[in-house]
Design an enzyme around this catalytic site. Sequence first.
Site, mmCIF file in Angstrom:
data_model
loop_
_atom_site.group_PDB
_atom_site.id
_atom_site.type_symbol
_atom_site.label_atom_id
_atom_site.label_comp_id
_atom_site.label_asym_id
_atom_site.label_seq_id
_atom_site.Cartn_x
_atom_site.Cartn_y
_atom_site.Cartn_z
ATOM 1 N N GLY A 89 -44.862 -3.333 -96.469
ATOM 2 C CA GLY A 89 -46.279 -3.406 -96.800
ATOM 3 C C GLY A 89 -47.095 -2.279 -96.204
ATOM 4 O O GLY A 89 -48.319 -2.382 -96.056
ATOM 5 N N SER A 129 -48.111 -2.106 -85.728
ATOM 6 C CA SER A 129 -47.162 -1.617 -86.727
ATOM 7 C C SER A 129 -47.256 -2.536 -87.933
ATOM 8 O O SER A 129 -47.474 -3.742 -87.799
ATOM 9 C CB SER A 129 -45.731 -1.632 -86.175
ATOM 10 O OG SER A 129 -44.784 -1.477 -87.225
ATOM 11 N N ASN A 131 -44.915 -3.596 -89.494
ATOM 12 C CA ASN A 131 -43.820 -4.555 -89.408
ATOM 13 C C ASN A 131 -44.216 -5.885 -88.792
ATOM 14 O O ASN A 131 -43.536 -6.891 -88.998
ATOM 15 C CB ASN A 131 -42.659 -3.950 -88.607
ATOM 16 C CG ASN A 131 -42.089 -2.717 -89.270
ATOM 17 O OD1 ASN A 131 -42.493 -2.350 -90.373
ATOM 18 N ND2 ASN A 131 -41.150 -2.071 -88.603
ATOM 19 N N THR A 176 -35.294 -48.264 -115.104
ATOM 20 C CA THR A 176 -34.348 -47.348 -114.466
ATOM 21 C C THR A 176 -33.400 -46.851 -115.544
ATOM 22 O O THR A 176 -33.050 -47.602 -116.460
ATOM 23 C CB THR A 176 -33.544 -48.052 -113.353
ATOM 24 O OG1 THR A 176 -32.834 -49.164 -113.908
ATOM 25 C CG2 THR A 176 -34.464 -48.550 -112.247
ATOM 26 N N HIS A 177 -33.010 -45.606 -115.465
ATOM 27 C CA HIS A 177 -32.200 -44.968 -116.519
ATOM 28 C C HIS A 177 -32.932 -45.028 -117.868
ATOM 29 O O HIS A 177 -32.298 -45.009 -118.929
ATOM 30 C CB HIS A 177 -30.831 -45.644 -116.657
ATOM 31 C CG HIS A 177 -30.007 -45.608 -115.415
ATOM 32 N ND1 HIS A 177 -29.136 -44.590 -115.126
ATOM 33 C CD2 HIS A 177 -29.954 -46.477 -114.367
ATOM 34 C CE1 HIS A 177 -28.552 -44.830 -113.947
ATOM 35 N NE2 HIS A 177 -29.035 -45.959 -113.469
ATOM 36 N N SER A 307 -54.217 -31.761 -132.073
ATOM 37 C CA SER A 307 -53.492 -31.129 -133.166
ATOM 38 C C SER A 307 -54.442 -30.443 -134.113
ATOM 39 O O SER A 307 -55.573 -30.905 -134.330
ATOM 40 C CB SER A 307 -52.671 -32.184 -133.930
ATOM 41 O OG SER A 307 -52.086 -31.625 -135.079
ATOM 42 N N SER A 308 -53.965 -29.334 -134.671
ATOM 43 C CA SER A 308 -54.756 -28.628 -135.677
ATOM 44 C C SER A 308 -54.500 -29.174 -137.075
ATOM 45 O O SER A 308 -55.165 -28.769 -138.031
ATOM 46 C CB SER A 308 -54.425 -27.131 -135.637
ATOM 47 O OG SER A 308 -53.047 -26.931 -135.949
ATOM 48 N N LYS A 313 -55.265 -37.042 -133.323
ATOM 49 C CA LYS A 313 -54.173 -36.984 -132.352
ATOM 50 C C LYS A 313 -54.697 -36.456 -131.015
ATOM 51 O O LYS A 313 -55.410 -35.450 -130.957
ATOM 52 C CB LYS A 313 -53.065 -36.082 -132.867
ATOM 53 C CG LYS A 313 -51.767 -36.164 -132.056
ATOM 54 C CD LYS A 313 -50.666 -35.374 -132.780
ATOM 55 C CE LYS A 313 -49.302 -35.631 -132.152
ATOM 56 N NZ LYS A 313 -49.211 -35.077 -130.805
ATOM 57 N N ASN A 315 -53.301 -35.450 -127.157
ATOM 58 C CA ASN A 315 -52.097 -35.175 -126.378
ATOM 59 C C ASN A 315 -52.369 -35.248 -124.872
ATOM 60 O O ASN A 315 -53.518 -35.086 -124.434
ATOM 61 C CB ASN A 315 -51.555 -33.785 -126.718
ATOM 62 C CG ASN A 315 -51.088 -33.678 -128.148
ATOM 63 O OD1 ASN A 315 -50.670 -34.670 -128.741
ATOM 64 N ND2 ASN A 315 -51.163 -32.481 -128.714
ATOM 65 N N GLU A 320 -49.381 -31.704 -119.281
ATOM 66 C CA GLU A 320 -48.534 -30.608 -119.742
ATOM 67 C C GLU A 320 -48.880 -29.300 -119.025
ATOM 68 O O GLU A 320 -47.984 -28.528 -118.647
ATOM 69 C CB GLU A 320 -48.678 -30.451 -121.248
ATOM 70 C CG GLU A 320 -48.076 -31.615 -122.018
ATOM 71 C CD GLU A 320 -48.445 -31.629 -123.494
ATOM 72 O OE1 GLU A 320 -47.916 -32.491 -124.203
ATOM 73 O OE2 GLU A 320 -49.263 -30.787 -123.917
#
Length: 452
Positions: A89, A129, A131, A176-177, A307-308, A313, A315, A320
């Site tokens: 740096g 320095s 560093n 679960t699962h 939605s277009s 709709k 979302n 997201e």
Amino acid sequence: MGEKAVPDDAWYGIHTCRSLENFDAAGEVLPLSIVSAIVRLKAACAAANEQLGLLDPDCASAIRKACRAILAGGYDDQFPIDIFQAGSGTSTQMNVNEVIANLAAVELGGQRGDRRRVHPNDHVNKGQSTNNIFPSAIRLAAVELNRHLAKAVAGLVASLEEKADAFAQVPKSGRTHLQDAVPITLGQEFAAYARSLEKARARLAAAADTLLEIGVGGNAVGTGINTPPAFRSLIVAALNQSTGFSFRVAENGVEITQFMTDMGQMSASLRLLAMDLLKMTNDLRLLASGPYTGIAEIRLPPVEPGSSIMPGKVNPSICEAANMACIQVAGYDAAVAMACGLGQLELNTHMPLIGANLIKAFEVLTRTVTMLDMRCIRGIEADAAVCQRNFESSAGLATILNPALGYDRVAALVKEGLASGKNLKTLVLEKQLMNKAALDELLAGAFGPNES
């Protein structure tokens, strides 16, 4: 290396000009939070040098005044160095030294570039320095940013706890699962989200504590060459006074110069927070799926048309966006982790990358957490009717019935329910295997000792 023209309106100098010619791989400047941290360290070093009698009081005062002016935000455009530069740096360090030196020289009645009044190396950088200045600056910047992130996470936790209380009496099917499991309340789910983020905040706090150990004053390899024994402690004292933090002198100056693992730990803690957020937001997307063909146990606040082409709709846009942010943070951490392991001998030469990615992760997560809190969690509503229906229809109720009716009988009821479309509660009552009062009492105890 010869002469080079410096723009008349620049507060930086010749070293910065050379760096601008050499480095442009990232196409992005180093985050200003690291620059600001370097400036704070320069002010602390000037104070320490003045106390030790190594810097003229007028010069030290002018340097500190220049630092205050930079921190006030009036010179942000004077730090144009690319992220991908020399690995310690040095370009950014000298960029800061030059801007401070020129501002201080003018303060003392000179002109920009008047190195006899204030020299960027001999005065501003005295006893220092790159560093150790640069990694110390990363630590300082990260500790400051963690304070903002912790506050944002605390706000999100509070919102989740409010929802946990509001939904405490909303029974639903656990899963679960991705298959029916034993009952749970919607409140218990949200309380789990809140607890996971409290633990994430504790991990961040623990990582931040390790960053309070700094190597500033250790010079090129951490031994403190060319500096008085008291220099490091005086720098830290001045820094603590100006920031309000509790930084401490590194226990081993050589180690802290070579190893960036403390920063790697902080980066990993940020990644773990991102993973908890990723899991939570994906849960919310599933729970809100539908509204007619999904789980639909909760309703997320609508923030934009989804939605277009499909009218009406909506979302889970906030979730997201948070997903993508969390994935990006994981990418930042992967780069930091690799860079932390690529130091050689007395120095890690990937510090600008480590610092930039760490800062970006903090900034992305702070904004993401705030967005989730304000634009999503606070507006979530439960669909209690859907939750109740799923609770009563869940094959997971079979587990609750086991102690009273036995495994084989309950297994037969599950098969019959799948064939007939009737839920287990209905079948138990129809077959008079239990009376309603006993069955209700049994189901009421399905949510654990903390739920009524």
